[in-house]
Design an enzyme around this catalytic site. Structure first.
Site, PDB file in Angstrom:
ATOM      1  N   GLU A 215     -18.265  17.105  15.042  1.00 18.68           N
ATOM      2  CA  GLU A 215     -19.381  16.327  14.488  1.00 18.68           C
ATOM      3  C   GLU A 215     -20.616  16.360  15.377  1.00 18.68           C
ATOM      4  O   GLU A 215     -20.498  16.254  16.599  1.00 18.68           O
ATOM      5  CB  GLU A 215     -18.925  14.878  14.271  1.00 18.68           C
ATOM      6  CG  GLU A 215     -19.595  14.235  13.095  1.00 18.68           C
ATOM      7  CD  GLU A 215     -19.206  14.924  11.791  1.00 18.68           C
ATOM      8  OE1 GLU A 215     -20.017  15.743  11.301  1.00 18.68           O
ATOM      9  OE2 GLU A 215     -18.112  14.654  11.277  1.00 18.68           O
ATOM     10  N   HIS A 216     -21.768  16.494  14.744  1.00 22.11           N
ATOM     11  CA  HIS A 216     -23.063  16.659  15.430  1.00 22.11           C
ATOM     12  C   HIS A 216     -23.006  17.916  16.303  1.00 22.11           C
ATOM     13  O   HIS A 216     -23.507  17.950  17.427  1.00 22.11           O
ATOM     14  CB  HIS A 216     -23.426  15.410  16.250  1.00 22.11           C
ATOM     15  CG  HIS A 216     -23.925  14.290  15.380  1.00 22.11           C
ATOM     16  ND1 HIS A 216     -25.242  14.180  14.994  1.00 22.11           N
ATOM     17  CD2 HIS A 216     -23.273  13.273  14.772  1.00 22.11           C
ATOM     18  CE1 HIS A 216     -25.381  13.109  14.219  1.00 22.11           C
ATOM     19  NE2 HIS A 216     -24.193  12.540  14.058  1.00 22.11           N
TER      20      HIS A 216
ATOM     21  N   SER B 183     -31.409  13.038 -13.977  1.00 18.69           N
ATOM     22  CA  SER B 183     -30.115  12.748 -13.357  1.00 18.69           C
ATOM     23  C   SER B 183     -29.476  11.538 -14.020  1.00 18.69           C
ATOM     24  O   SER B 183     -30.128  10.501 -14.196  1.00 18.69           O
ATOM     25  CB  SER B 183     -30.295  12.461 -11.861  1.00 18.69           C
ATOM     26  OG  SER B 183     -29.071  12.042 -11.304  1.00 18.69           O
TER      27      SER B 183
ATOM     28  N   ASP C 191     -23.426  21.532   6.282  1.00 20.58           N
ATOM     29  CA  ASP C 191     -23.247  20.929   4.962  1.00 20.58           C
ATOM     30  C   ASP C 191     -23.473  21.951   3.849  1.00 20.58           C
ATOM     31  O   ASP C 191     -22.668  22.088   2.927  1.00 20.58           O
ATOM     32  CB  ASP C 191     -24.201  19.748   4.767  1.00 20.58           C
ATOM     33  CG  ASP C 191     -23.948  18.647   5.773  1.00 20.58           C
ATOM     34  OD1 ASP C 191     -22.938  18.724   6.509  1.00 20.58           O
ATOM     35  OD2 ASP C 191     -24.765  17.705   5.829  1.00 20.58           O
TER      36      ASP C 191
ATOM     37  N   TYR D 164     -30.807  10.525  13.111  1.00 17.93           N
ATOM     38  CA  TYR D 164     -30.273  11.883  13.168  1.00 17.93           C
ATOM     39  C   TYR D 164     -31.232  12.781  13.956  1.00 17.93           C
ATOM     40  O   TYR D 164     -30.826  13.510  14.873  1.00 17.93           O
ATOM     41  CB  TYR D 164     -30.082  12.402  11.734  1.00 17.93           C
ATOM     42  CG  TYR D 164     -29.303  13.675  11.641  1.00 17.93           C
ATOM     43  CD1 TYR D 164     -27.944  13.659  11.349  1.00 17.93           C
ATOM     44  CD2 TYR D 164     -29.910  14.907  11.859  1.00 17.93           C
ATOM     45  CE1 TYR D 164     -27.224  14.833  11.255  1.00 17.93           C
ATOM     46  CE2 TYR D 164     -29.200  16.082  11.772  1.00 17.93           C
ATOM     47  CZ  TYR D 164     -27.860  16.046  11.464  1.00 17.93           C
ATOM     48  OH  TYR D 164     -27.139  17.202  11.385  1.00 17.93           O
TER      49      TYR D 164
HETATM   50  P1  ADP Z   1     -25.777  12.548   1.710  1.00 18.98           P
HETATM   51  O1  ADP Z   1     -26.225  13.972   1.762  1.00 18.98           O
HETATM   52  O2  ADP Z   1     -24.906  12.178   2.853  1.00 18.98           O
HETATM   53  O3  ADP Z   1     -25.172  12.156   0.411  1.00 18.98           O
HETATM   54  P2  ADP Z   1     -28.602  12.075   1.916  1.00 18.98           P
HETATM   55  O4  ADP Z   1     -29.396  10.858   2.239  1.00 18.98           O
HETATM   56  O5  ADP Z   1     -28.802  13.289   2.731  1.00 18.98           O
HETATM   57  O6  ADP Z   1     -27.065  11.634   1.914  1.00 18.98           O
HETATM   58  O7  ADP Z   1     -28.863  12.478   0.397  1.00 18.98           O
HETATM   59  C1  ADP Z   1     -28.738  11.506  -0.627  1.00 18.98           C
HETATM   60  C2  ADP Z   1     -29.859  11.707  -1.627  1.00 18.98           C
HETATM   61  O8  ADP Z   1     -29.573  12.849  -2.472  1.00 18.98           O
HETATM   62  C3  ADP Z   1     -29.988  10.573  -2.606  1.00 18.98           C
HETATM   63  O9  ADP Z   1     -30.773   9.522  -2.036  1.00 18.98           O
HETATM   64  C4  ADP Z   1     -30.698  11.252  -3.769  1.00 18.98           C
HETATM   65  O10 ADP Z   1     -32.070  11.396  -3.498  1.00 18.98           O
HETATM   66  C5  ADP Z   1     -30.078  12.630  -3.777  1.00 18.98           C
HETATM   67  N1  ADP Z   1     -28.953  12.701  -4.742  1.00 18.98           N
HETATM   68  C6  ADP Z   1     -27.647  12.685  -4.474  1.00 18.98           C
HETATM   69  N2  ADP Z   1     -26.892  12.756  -5.597  1.00 18.98           N
HETATM   70  C7  ADP Z   1     -27.772  12.808  -6.630  1.00 18.98           C
HETATM   71  C8  ADP Z   1     -27.638  12.892  -8.051  1.00 18.98           C
HETATM   72  N3  ADP Z   1     -26.444  12.917  -8.649  1.00 18.98           N
HETATM   73  N4  ADP Z   1     -28.762  12.919  -8.781  1.00 18.98           N
HETATM   74  C9  ADP Z   1     -29.962  12.878  -8.175  1.00 18.98           C
HETATM   75  N5  ADP Z   1     -30.158  12.805  -6.863  1.00 18.98           N
HETATM   76  C10 ADP Z   1     -29.081  12.771  -6.084  1.00 18.98           C
HETATM   77 MG    MG Z   2     -27.452  14.832   3.284  1.00 21.47          MG
END
Ligand code: ADP
Ligand code: MG
Length: 364
Positions: free
Chosen positions: A16-17, A50, A155, A205
């Protein structure tokens, strides 16, 4: 004509990281993720919708687009579209609908899933073969430069190149990778979601990334290393700032734990792997300082359950999810006891569920 595509979320088993420090990581794609439906249009526009987010957006392919906070989640697909155009790829006018069973903002990489899914589905319309390693790096660059999160490639790589029942051993400096079969037999992989909103994650981060870069800069004064993961523990004495040295010590020892983990997993020695997971969590808590009460409670209370071989936070930290390797007979007990202790410690309800390791991005 409608076409459907899928991109998974991911967990990182250990390492991690590490990705932005040029070392080894061991992520695995999940069977939960984001579905995208592509429908061609006759004008020069792209509609973004979405099912999980109210906000929709229509963009004109002739416009020059930049990051705009008011565009909310659509910044992810807009970043992909903008960069594809810049690099001379054909971007077809279309409507895209996203649907998801992957919790967003929970460290399971929904952002990488939406990036990789968008790029994959748009390129599928005109290109016969997509190089998935290139695709992962392309999406990483969009997240770094368009979204502004200085993440490494892990990722996007896991989302693009995942394989059912396998973890990916990825060298983030060379992109060399191989698949490590994960045979859990009587054990299962649990995801434990803190359900804690992670408002500070992106700036924290980037702060850790800057601290790691600083450690590397100091070590490079006297050594020829290119990445922090190449340093040895004794070399770190050259770092006088205690915080920076602690960060570097996490990075160097975590990278060694990935190597140990792979050795153990090749012999299907889940007990040793579990102990390495516990050590990883302790290092992320005490040295890298990216856990917090919520992740510590889930991981540490999980570790106390008989039948739990190991538990640790996964992803960036500061909330999000932890994972655990638990005997099937102990799953209900863990859910009950950890859920109750978590509520008592934090006031929050966590979510704990069994997860399967699935494939990377694909046509449905
Ligand atoms: P993680 O990658 O850990 O889930 P992030 O903060 O990097 O967290 O990304 C999350 C963001 O991705 C959400 O705030 C949204 O903007 C976008 N996102 C995730 N899933 C969806 C979805 N199903 N529809 C639209 N946007 C999404
Ligand atoms: Mg993310």
């Amino acid at each position: 004509m409608m076409k459907k595509y899928f991109a998974p979320g991911r967990v990182n088993l250990i390492g991690e990281h590490i990705d932005y420090n040029g070392g080894l990581v061991l992520p695995a794609a999940l069977t939960i993720g984001i579905m995208g439906t592509f429908k061609k249009r006759d004008d020069n526009k792209i509609g973004l919708h979405s099912a999980t987010h109210n906000f929709s957006k229509e963009i004109d392919l002739a416009d020059e687009l930049v990051y705009d906070a008011s565009n909310e989640w659509t910044n992810y697909p807009i970043g992909i579209i903008t960069q594809l155009k810049k690099e001379g790829h054909f971007v077809p006018p279309c409507d895209i609908h996203f649907e998801s069973n992957l919790p967003g903002g929970s460290a399971l990489s929904s952002s990488a899933a939406i990036e990789v899914l968008t790029a994959f589905m748009l390129l599928q319309q005109s290109e016969s073969k997509i190089d998935l390693v290139w695709l992962a790096d392309f999406c990483r660059m969009v997240e770094n430069d368009f979204i502004g999160v200085k993440c490494g490639i892990m990722d996007q790589f896991a989302v693009a190149l995942g394989k059912a029942d396998n973890a990916i051993l990825l060298n983030c400096a060379t992109l060399e990778h191989s698949y490590i079969p994960i045979e859990l037999n009587d054990y299962c992989l649990l995801v434990m979601n803190t359900k804690k909103p992670r408002s500070l994650i992106h700036s924290k981060y980037n702060e850790r990334k800057a601290e790691s870069d600083e450690a590397l800069r100091i070590l490079q004064v006297t050594s020829g290393i290119k990445n922090l993961c190449e340093a040895t523990v004794p070399q770190l004495d050259a770092i006088k700032d205690e915080i920076i040295r602690k960060r570097a010590l996490h990075v160097v020892t975590e990278n060694l734990r990935v190597k140990e983990s792979v050795k153990a997993l090749r012999f299907n020695d889940l007990s040793t792997f579990g102990r390495l997971m516990n050590a990883s969590h302790a290092s992320l808590k005490n040295l890298y300082e990216v856990t917090g009460l919520e992740l510590d409670t889930l991981a540490e209370e999980g570790q106390k359950i008989k039948g739990c071989l190991g538990a640790r936070m996964t992803g960036g930290g500061f909330g999000g999810c932890a994972i655990a390797i638990v005997h099937k007979d102990s799953v209900e007990e863990l859910k009950h006891i950890v859920g109750w202790k978590y509520k008592r410690a934090t006031g929050l309800d966590c979510e704990i569920y069994e997860s399967e390791i699935g494939d990377g991005v694909k046509t449905m």
